[in-house]
Write an enzyme that holds these catalytic residues in place. Structure first.
Site, PDB file in Angstrom:
ATOM      1  N   THR A  32      42.711  54.290  35.702  1.00 38.23           N
ATOM      2  CA  THR A  32      43.599  54.547  34.574  1.00 38.23           C
ATOM      3  C   THR A  32      43.674  53.327  33.666  1.00 38.23           C
ATOM      4  O   THR A  32      43.970  52.221  34.116  1.00 38.23           O
ATOM      5  CB  THR A  32      45.003  54.902  35.079  1.00 38.23           C
TER       6      THR A  32
ATOM      7  N   ASN B 275      32.888  26.660  29.327  1.00 41.66           N
ATOM      8  CA  ASN B 275      34.328  26.521  29.504  1.00 41.66           C
ATOM      9  C   ASN B 275      34.749  25.129  29.955  1.00 41.66           C
ATOM     10  O   ASN B 275      35.922  24.771  29.838  1.00 41.66           O
ATOM     11  CB  ASN B 275      34.836  27.544  30.518  1.00 41.66           C
TER      12      ASN B 275
ATOM     13  N   GLN C 233      35.007  31.984  26.205  1.00 42.05           N
ATOM     14  CA  GLN C 233      35.537  30.802  25.526  1.00 42.05           C
ATOM     15  C   GLN C 233      35.264  30.807  24.028  1.00 42.05           C
ATOM     16  O   GLN C 233      35.878  30.045  23.277  1.00 42.05           O
ATOM     17  CB  GLN C 233      34.949  29.529  26.138  1.00 42.05           C
TER      18      GLN C 233
ATOM     19  N   THR D  40      36.209  38.214  34.310  1.00 42.25           N
ATOM     20  CA  THR D  40      35.436  38.239  35.554  1.00 42.25           C
ATOM     21  C   THR D  40      34.868  39.628  35.809  1.00 42.25           C
ATOM     22  O   THR D  40      33.676  39.781  36.132  1.00 42.25           O
ATOM     23  CB  THR D  40      36.318  37.799  36.736  1.00 42.25           C
TER      24      THR D  40
ATOM     25  N   GLY E 131      41.132  38.715  27.517  1.00 43.23           N
ATOM     26  CA  GLY E 131      42.263  38.687  26.606  1.00 43.23           C
ATOM     27  C   GLY E 131      43.089  37.421  26.670  1.00 43.23           C
ATOM     28  O   GLY E 131      43.565  36.924  25.650  1.00 43.23           O
ATOM     29  N   HIS E 132      43.273  36.853  27.859  1.00 43.86           N
ATOM     30  CA  HIS E 132      44.211  35.740  27.981  1.00 43.86           C
ATOM     31  C   HIS E 132      43.665  34.425  27.431  1.00 43.86           C
ATOM     32  O   HIS E 132      44.386  33.432  27.395  1.00 43.86           O
ATOM     33  CB  HIS E 132      44.661  35.571  29.435  1.00 43.86           C
TER      34      HIS E 132
ATOM     35  N   CYS F   6      39.112  28.403  37.657  1.00 43.66           N
ATOM     36  CA  CYS F   6      38.611  29.211  38.762  1.00 43.66           C
ATOM     37  C   CYS F   6      38.104  28.357  39.914  1.00 43.66           C
ATOM     38  O   CYS F   6      37.926  28.850  41.018  1.00 43.66           O
ATOM     39  CB  CYS F   6      37.499  30.136  38.273  1.00 43.66           C
TER      40      CYS F   6
END
Length: 380
Positions: free
Chosen positions: A236, A150, A178, A70, A199-200, A324
């Site tokens: 960071t 998706n 995707q 996102t 990443g997920h 989402c």
């Protein structure tokens, strides 16, 4: 229990956890700190950036680590557009984009006087390159079309769309969240100038993503502060998560060709069985240009939520579409855009899996789908 909602999120791969562990424990420094602990973390971050860049075919400096897909989409759509407001205020996207892109475009129209052209798609979810060409104007500063949807799994012909944008000199961004693990992700091969990943969706943890953006493309930052990520995304850096994303991306690319060949055949057999054995079942998305890991249907005469509950009772976890949009009572905009009636769109079921899926898994799932629809429709 069979977990078949991998388009929403995937389990973290053991190799990824192993790669991340040192940077959550011993090598925990802030990569901006100028001492040995910080420099060790900075070295790991540089290495992760280099590894990602190798897979994507870009320079390490073109990779911006973010908090997820996102943020990467927001940074691309808003950042590229805001950096070009002196040249134009027109953007082009499609009717089936993820909310992260669609809402970013809506923000630009509300607060920055940007005009948006929303391209329609055909009944399978494809954007017509000729319609894209017709939509471009001298003041167009960005085109954003997702690589693979998706919800319905349709894969766009990015090469054809990219040829149109290159000829017009317009930057082209794609949400490839995707696509990771299923499609080649090199920016040159895809014909794009910027690409978002999460990443997920490929075996890394939640909370990390990236935007790969060509260094020559101006990008206005959305987060201001210490100037990390070459000034394009302050904050960071999460070193362990960046290492995990790099590891997951390398593993996905290593296994991709074999996985696509094997899983595509299993997907086609699964789809054929459901369509043959479930009366009135309809596949959504393109019958051929679709991700190997998604099979999506509507079952007229049923309730999608009721079918999902029956599936879970039979040991199969899946969803109706985008996580989402979970909790919304409105029909999916993606399904409406491909011409499905609102009442039929409410019957949607999406099943999605990783490259680890087996023939036995999908055989069991097909039986569960048939039984669940029969139970909900009162056919037995």
């Amino acid at each position: 229990m069979l977990y078949l909602d991998n388009a929403a999120t995937t389990p973290v791969r053991p190799e990824v956890l192993e790669a991340m562990w040192p940077y959550l424990t011993s090598t925990f420094g802030n990569p901006s700190s100028h001492h040995t602990v910080g420099e060790a973390a900075a070295g790991a971050l540089r290495d992760a950036r280099r590894r990602v860049a190798t897979v994507l075919g870009v320079r390490p400096g073109d990779v911006v680590f973010t908090s997820g897909g996102t943020e990467a989409d927001n940074l691309a759509v808003k950042g590229i557009t805001l950096a070009a407001l002196d040249r134009g205020r027109h953007v082009v996207t499609s009717a089936i984009e993820h909310e992260a892109v669609a809402e970013s475009v809506a923000y630009l129209t509300r607060f920055h006087g940007v005009e948006a052209t929303i391209l329609p798609v055909d009944g399978t979810g494809l954007v017509d390159p000729a319609e894209l060409a017709a939509a471009l104007r001298p003041d167009t500063v960005l085109v954003s079309v997702m690589a693979a949807n998706n919800e319905i799994g349709t894969v766009q012909d990015l090469s054809a769309l990219g040829a149109v944008t290159r000829a017009a000199g317009v930057p082209f961004h794609t949400d490839a969240v995707q696509a990771a693990g299923w499609l080649p992700l090199g920016l040159d091969r895809l014909g794009v100038d910027a690409l978002s990943l999460a990443g997920h969706k490929l075996g890394a943890p939640k909370g990390v993503g990236l935007l790969a953006v060509r260094g020559s493309l101006p990008l206005e930052p959305l987060l201001h502060g210490g100037g990390q990520e070459r000034g394009r995304r302050s904050g960071t850096e999460q070193v362990a998560a960046a290492v995990g994303l790099a590891t997951a991306l390398e593993l996905a690319e290593r296994d991709r060709v074999e996985a696509v060949d094997r899983v595509s055949g299993l997907r086609d057999e699964f789809i054929a069985r459901v369509l043959n054995e479930v009366p009135r079942a309809r596949l959504t998305g393109h019958p051929e240009r679709r991700l190997p890991g998604i099979a999506s249907f509507v079952f007229p005469g049923t309730s999608g939520e009721a079918v999902l509950l029956e599936l879970e009772r039979r040991g199969v976890v899946s969803s109706s579409g985008s996580a989402c949009a979970a909790g919304s009572d409105e029909p999916s905009p993606v399904l409406l855009a491909i011409g499905i009636a609102p009442e039929v769109a409410q019957t949607a079921v999406r099943l999605s899996w990783t490259a680890a899926v087996t023939a036995a898994d999908l055989d069991r799932t097909a039986s569960a789908v048939v039984a669940s629809v029969e139970a909900v429709a009162g056919l037995r």
